[in-house]
Design a protein around this motif. Structure first.
Motif, short mmCIF file in Angstrom:
data_model
loop_
_atom_site.label_atom_id
_atom_site.label_comp_id
_atom_site.label_asym_id
_atom_site.label_seq_id
_atom_site.Cartn_x
_atom_site.Cartn_y
_atom_site.Cartn_z
N PRO A 52 -3.47 -4.30 10.16
CA PRO A 52 -2.64 -4.02 9.00
C PRO A 52 -2.03 -5.37 8.46
O PRO A 52 -1.87 -6.19 9.17
CB PRO A 52 -1.45 -3.17 9.52
N PRO A 53 -1.59 -5.48 7.30
CA PRO A 53 -1.19 -6.67 6.56
C PRO A 53 -0.04 -7.08 6.87
O PRO A 53 0.95 -5.98 7.35
CB PRO A 53 -1.47 -6.39 4.98
N ALA A 54 0.40 -8.27 6.64
CA ALA A 54 1.85 -8.69 7.11
C ALA A 54 2.50 -8.74 5.47
O ALA A 54 3.69 -9.20 5.63
CB ALA A 54 1.67 -10.22 7.35
N ASN A 71 -1.82 -3.58 -1.32
CA ASN A 71 -2.51 -2.80 -0.92
C ASN A 71 -2.34 -2.00 0.38
O ASN A 71 -3.28 -1.75 1.12
CB ASN A 71 -4.04 -2.88 -0.98
N TRP A 72 -1.11 -1.85 0.70
CA TRP A 72 -0.47 -1.25 1.94
C TRP A 72 0.48 -0.04 1.81
O TRP A 72 1.52 -0.42 1.85
CB TRP A 72 -0.12 -2.21 3.11
N THR A 73 -0.06 1.21 1.48
CA THR A 73 1.01 2.07 1.33
C THR A 73 0.76 3.22 2.36
O THR A 73 -0.10 3.16 3.19
CB THR A 73 0.77 2.82 0.08
N THR A 101 3.91 -5.16 8.36
CA THR A 101 4.85 -4.81 7.53
C THR A 101 4.89 -3.46 7.52
O THR A 101 3.81 -2.74 7.70
CB THR A 101 4.83 -5.39 6.19
N TRP A 102 6.08 -2.57 7.34
CA TRP A 102 6.03 -1.15 7.07
C TRP A 102 5.40 -0.94 5.77
O TRP A 102 5.48 -1.54 4.69
CB TRP A 102 7.25 -0.59 7.18
N PRO A 115 3.73 5.14 -1.99
CA PRO A 115 3.02 4.97 -3.11
C PRO A 115 3.70 5.42 -4.31
O PRO A 115 3.16 5.11 -5.62
CB PRO A 115 1.93 6.02 -2.86
N ASN A 116 4.90 6.08 -4.40
CA ASN A 116 5.48 6.45 -5.48
C ASN A 116 6.55 5.33 -6.17
O ASN A 116 6.71 5.01 -7.21
CB ASN A 116 6.54 7.75 -5.29
N THR A 117 7.04 4.54 -5.15
CA THR A 117 7.86 3.46 -5.76
C THR A 117 7.55 2.07 -5.40
O THR A 117 8.07 1.22 -5.89
CB THR A 117 9.39 3.48 -4.89
N GLY A 118 6.47 1.97 -4.54
CA GLY A 118 6.09 0.54 -4.06
C GLY A 118 6.82 0.10 -3.43
O GLY A 118 6.55 -1.36 -2.93
N ASN A 119 7.98 0.51 -2.63
CA ASN A 119 8.97 -0.08 -1.96
C ASN A 119 8.59 0.32 -0.55
O ASN A 119 8.46 1.26 -0.06
CB ASN A 119 10.33 0.15 -2.25
N THR A 120 8.99 -0.55 0.39
CA THR A 120 8.99 -0.14 2.03
C THR A 120 10.51 -0.29 2.29
O THR A 120 11.24 -0.96 1.76
CB THR A 120 8.32 -1.06 2.54
#
Length: 439
Positions: free
Chosen positions: A174-176, A180-182, A300-301, A305-310
């Motif tokens: 999984p990326p840091a 493209n990580w939702t 990263t968490w 996909p709706n907000t683009g925020n974590t």
């Protein structure tokens, strides 16, 4: 006011003890030292770490002896309440979130601001603001005003992953970052890592476990409560969608353990034994994780996909001093040594207890440590960018939150839908919140 260094403070305390003839009272031992009681909680690793740092404190302040009591976390609140009710407050003890809010509102804590203002130990620009603000109180509101506590730590709740399981499944780590990580990519990745490894027809390796509901709620632009008005906000479409995502990890996608599976073996045990690919951890887990038989790191968490925020929660425990202590100067010296002293913070860091409270120590030494995780920056990103105070931190009475967690089992077990449950619970939780915190 003239600044007093930690060494001058130490000398002052030694001279003070000498001038007073090292008089013996109920708080002194046979050697005439001032005896402080310090109470905390934690696992055996944490206890050993604190014993080591306290020994260093006693070597620096050699007229002070610290009686340190560490109890299991599940027993701490009751043990502390019993001591306080009997008038036997520890001189220094842990308090955070709702506990801190209750104690400071009840005028049980010493205001540390005057002590901080008279010593050069404290540089507010070099301490995480996100930690300090947890322990401010202006007489009405937590989060503003003078400091009535000092951060034991600031605890970023990060996403750890088992690199060996990813390698065995030939799956990219999984990326840091959020490229493209939702939630959608998390689910697809977790599916590739969820397996029946022994062929008995039952899943015994899961892609992910312990995904916090708070993370999904905050990332999706929702929240639980308005602390000022007491409005419970769990019936918003964004909250419902976030809770449904967490439910679906088990019920729809099968990539996370069910409640029944969790009761058979908790997810922490599954992760450390190699049965879960992705699982949350805090910095305090490092000593145990350094002994794991597999390689691991932090990602990263994933973003909504709706907000683009974590989002994730950023915990903190605090050191507070009882207003009834007979030795406020020495009690402050202990709390400040454990929280702010560079040597003390370096020991906590090297022993794997925490991210340092001191920013310069974090940047110059913590990020350069040669132990896992390799992606130590993730801890810092959570502190600086996307960590939220853990739920209920401004709520002295948490019956509403306890009820939420107890009743939510009906959702996790599939007994009731998310939509029906939030509709039923909103007025109940709102009544509890307002009764316990606003009335």
């Amino acid at each position: 006011m003239k600044k007093m260094s930690k060494w001058m403070l130490a000398l002052f305390l030694v001279v003070f003890a000498f001038i007073t003839g090292c008089s013996k009272d109920s708080s002194g031992d046979d050697d005439g030292k001032i005896v402080l009681s310090f109470m905390g909680h934690g696992n055996p690793d944490e206890k050993k770490i604190f014993e080591s740092v306290i020994k260093s404190f006693e070597e620096t302040y050699d007229n002070v002896k610290v009686n340190y009591t560490s109890v299991p976390p599940g027993e701490y609140a009751q043990r502390l309440s019993t001591l306080i009710a009997s008038g036997k407050h520890p001189d220094v003890y842990y308090a955070a979130g709702p506990e801190f809010a209750r104690f400071v509102a009840a005028d049980q804590l010493l205001n540390l601001q005057p002590y901080l203002d008279s010593t050069d130990i404290f540089d507010p620009d070099n301490v995480w603001e996100q930690a300090l603000n947890r322990y401010r109180f202006n007489g009405n509101t937590v989060g503003e005003g003078d400091l009535y506590g000092l951060p034991k730590d600031v605890g970023p709740w990060a996403l750890a992953y088992n690199k060996n399981l990813f390698d065995e499944a030939d799956v990219d780590y999984p990326p840091a970052d959020l490229t493209n990580w939702t939630w959608n990519e998390l689910i697809e990745t977790a599916k590739k890592l969820t397996k029946d490894t022994n062929g008995d027809g039952r899943t015994d390796q899961y892609g992910i476990a312990g995904f916090p509901l708070e993370n999904a709620v905050w990332a999706n632009g929702a929240d639980y409560v308005d602390y000022e008005t007491g409005e419970i906000k769990i019936d918003s479409p964004e909250f419902i969608e976030a809770m449904q995502f967490v439910v679906d990890l088990n019920h729809k996608h099968g990539v996370s353990p069910s409640q029944e599976a969790e009761q058979a073996q908790n997810s922490y045990t599954r992760f450390v034994s190699g049965g879960v690919a992705m699982f949350p951890m805090g910095p305090w887990d490092q000593p145990a994780f350094w002994e794991l038989p597999f390689e691991w790191d932090l990602a990263t968490w994933p973003a909504s996909p709706n907000t683009g925020n974590t989002a994730t929660w950023l915990g903190s425990m605090g050191f507070v001093v009882s207003k009834k202590t007979k030795h406020p100067d020495e009690a402050f010296a202990l709390a400040s040594y454990l929280s702010l002293d560079e040597n003390g913070q370096r020991q906590f860091m090297e022993l794997g207890q925490q991210v340092p409270n001191l920013k310069d120590l974090t940047e110059n030494e913590f990020l350069k440590m040669d132990k896992s995780p390799e992606n130590r920056q993730e801890f810092i990103d959570i502190i600086q960018d996307y960590g939220h105070p853990n739920l209920g931190w401004r709520s002295p009475d948490t019956k509403w939150l306890d009820t939420f967690n107890e009743e939510a089992s009906k959702v996790w077990n599939g007994e009731v839908t998310v939509k029906d449950w939030v509709k039923e619970m909103k007025p109940k939780l709102e009544e509890l919140y307002k009764k316990g915190n606003l009335d």
